[in-house]
Design an enzyme around this catalytic site. Structure first.
Site, PDB file in Angstrom:
ATOM      1  N   HIS A 100      43.522  34.938  33.055  1.00 29.66           N
ATOM      2  CA  HIS A 100      42.560  36.033  32.981  1.00 29.66           C
ATOM      3  C   HIS A 100      43.221  37.324  33.449  1.00 29.66           C
ATOM      4  CE1 HIS A 100      42.069  33.893  36.800  1.00 29.66           C
ATOM      5  NE2 HIS A 100      41.791  35.064  37.367  1.00 29.66           N
ATOM      6  N   HIS A 102      42.546  40.938  35.039  1.00 28.06           N
ATOM      7  CA  HIS A 102      41.556  41.741  35.770  1.00 28.06           C
ATOM      8  C   HIS A 102      41.685  43.195  35.328  1.00 28.06           C
ATOM      9  CE1 HIS A 102      40.602  38.857  39.148  1.00 28.06           C
ATOM     10  NE2 HIS A 102      41.774  38.366  38.802  1.00 28.06           N
TER      11      HIS A 102
HETATM   12  P1  5GP Z   1      41.812  34.958  40.433  1.00 24.14           P
HETATM   13  O1  5GP Z   1      41.920  34.990  41.924  1.00 24.14           O
HETATM   14  O2  5GP Z   1      41.869  33.554  39.884  1.00 24.14           O
HETATM   15  O3  5GP Z   1      42.751  35.894  39.742  1.00 24.14           O
HETATM   16  O4  5GP Z   1      40.382  35.556  40.113  1.00 24.14           O
HETATM   17  C1  5GP Z   1      39.291  34.798  39.728  1.00 24.14           C
HETATM   18  C2  5GP Z   1      38.129  35.762  39.574  1.00 24.14           C
HETATM   19  O5  5GP Z   1      37.080  35.076  38.922  1.00 24.14           O
HETATM   20  C3  5GP Z   1      37.565  36.290  40.906  1.00 24.14           C
HETATM   21  O6  5GP Z   1      37.635  37.707  40.912  1.00 24.14           O
HETATM   22  C4  5GP Z   1      36.148  35.769  40.939  1.00 24.14           C
HETATM   23  O7  5GP Z   1      35.249  36.692  41.481  1.00 24.14           O
HETATM   24  C5  5GP Z   1      35.850  35.487  39.466  1.00 24.14           C
HETATM   25  N1  5GP Z   1      34.929  34.402  39.240  1.00 24.14           N
HETATM   26  C6  5GP Z   1      34.987  33.156  39.811  1.00 24.14           C
HETATM   27  N2  5GP Z   1      33.987  32.402  39.340  1.00 24.14           N
HETATM   28  C7  5GP Z   1      33.280  33.170  38.455  1.00 24.14           C
HETATM   29  C8  5GP Z   1      32.148  32.910  37.641  1.00 24.14           C
HETATM   30  O8  5GP Z   1      31.541  31.833  37.629  1.00 24.14           O
HETATM   31  N3  5GP Z   1      31.722  33.938  36.862  1.00 24.14           N
HETATM   32  C9  5GP Z   1      32.344  35.144  36.833  1.00 24.14           C
HETATM   33  N4  5GP Z   1      31.853  36.085  36.022  1.00 24.14           N
HETATM   34  N5  5GP Z   1      33.441  35.415  37.583  1.00 24.14           N
HETATM   35  C10 5GP Z   1      33.895  34.433  38.391  1.00 24.14           C
END
Ligand code: 5GP
Ligand code: ZN
Length: 140
Positions: A100, A102
């Site tokens: 993903h 951001h």
């Molecule tokens: P990472 O740390 O893996 O780069 O970021 C994961 C992101 O996914 C976090 O910013 C978190 O807030 C978001 N996130 C986690 N679970 C969900 C979810 O169920 N729905 C949405 N819309 N975002 C999520």
């Protein structure tokens, strides 16, 4: 689809999300715990863990969607800038194991840092070491 992956479940419509963009290969939706208003995640619909595990076409489609969406997001929340970033693997802080990107809107004086703030001490690399690293990265 990977059963226990939150983002695969969002793609399948099993978990609700505020979807802001969709095409054949990609989906974009608001982050559930936004770092700023408009914080958006762009994902490939198929489950790939990291950039290195993502084939060329879906990878390009994700970046194309990021390119398309970033100015729309900035306009929507009247941002002064954006930080666009991937936690590309666990050691980089990736918590959801589905690639993903951001897109985080930034505002003058928001108190956040630049991407240079993500690591600890910078390594002290010699000219030779830099040359060697550049050679190793460069495709043959
Ligand atoms: P990472 O740390 O893996 O780069 O970021 C994961 C992101 O996914 C976090 O910013 C978190 O807030 C978001 N996130 C986690 N679970 C969900 C979810 O169920 N729905 C949405 N819309 N975002 C999520
Ligand atoms: Zn997934």
């Amino acid at each position: 689809m990977t059963e226990d992956c939150i983002f695969c479940r969002i793609v399948e419509g099993e978990i609700p999300a505020r979807v802001v963009y969709e095409d054949e290969e990609t989906l974009a939706f608001l982050d559930a715990n936004p770092l700023a208003p408009g914080h958006t995640l762009v994902i490939p619909k198929h489950h790939y863990g990291t950039l290195g595990e993502t084939p060329t076409e879906p990878g390009e489609m994700v970046f194309s969607a990021v390119h398309y969406l970033t100015p729309l997001i900035e306009d929507a929340v009247d941002a002064d800038a954006t930080t666009v970033a991937i936690n590309n693997g666990e050691a980089a802080g990736q918590e959801v194991p589905h690639l993903h990107v951001h897109i985080v809107p930034r505002f003058d004086g928001d108190g956040g840092g630049p991407i240079h703030a993500i690591t600890g001490d910078s390594p002290d690399l010699s000219e030779d070491e830099l040359d060697e690293i550049a050679d190793r990265i460069t495709p043959n």
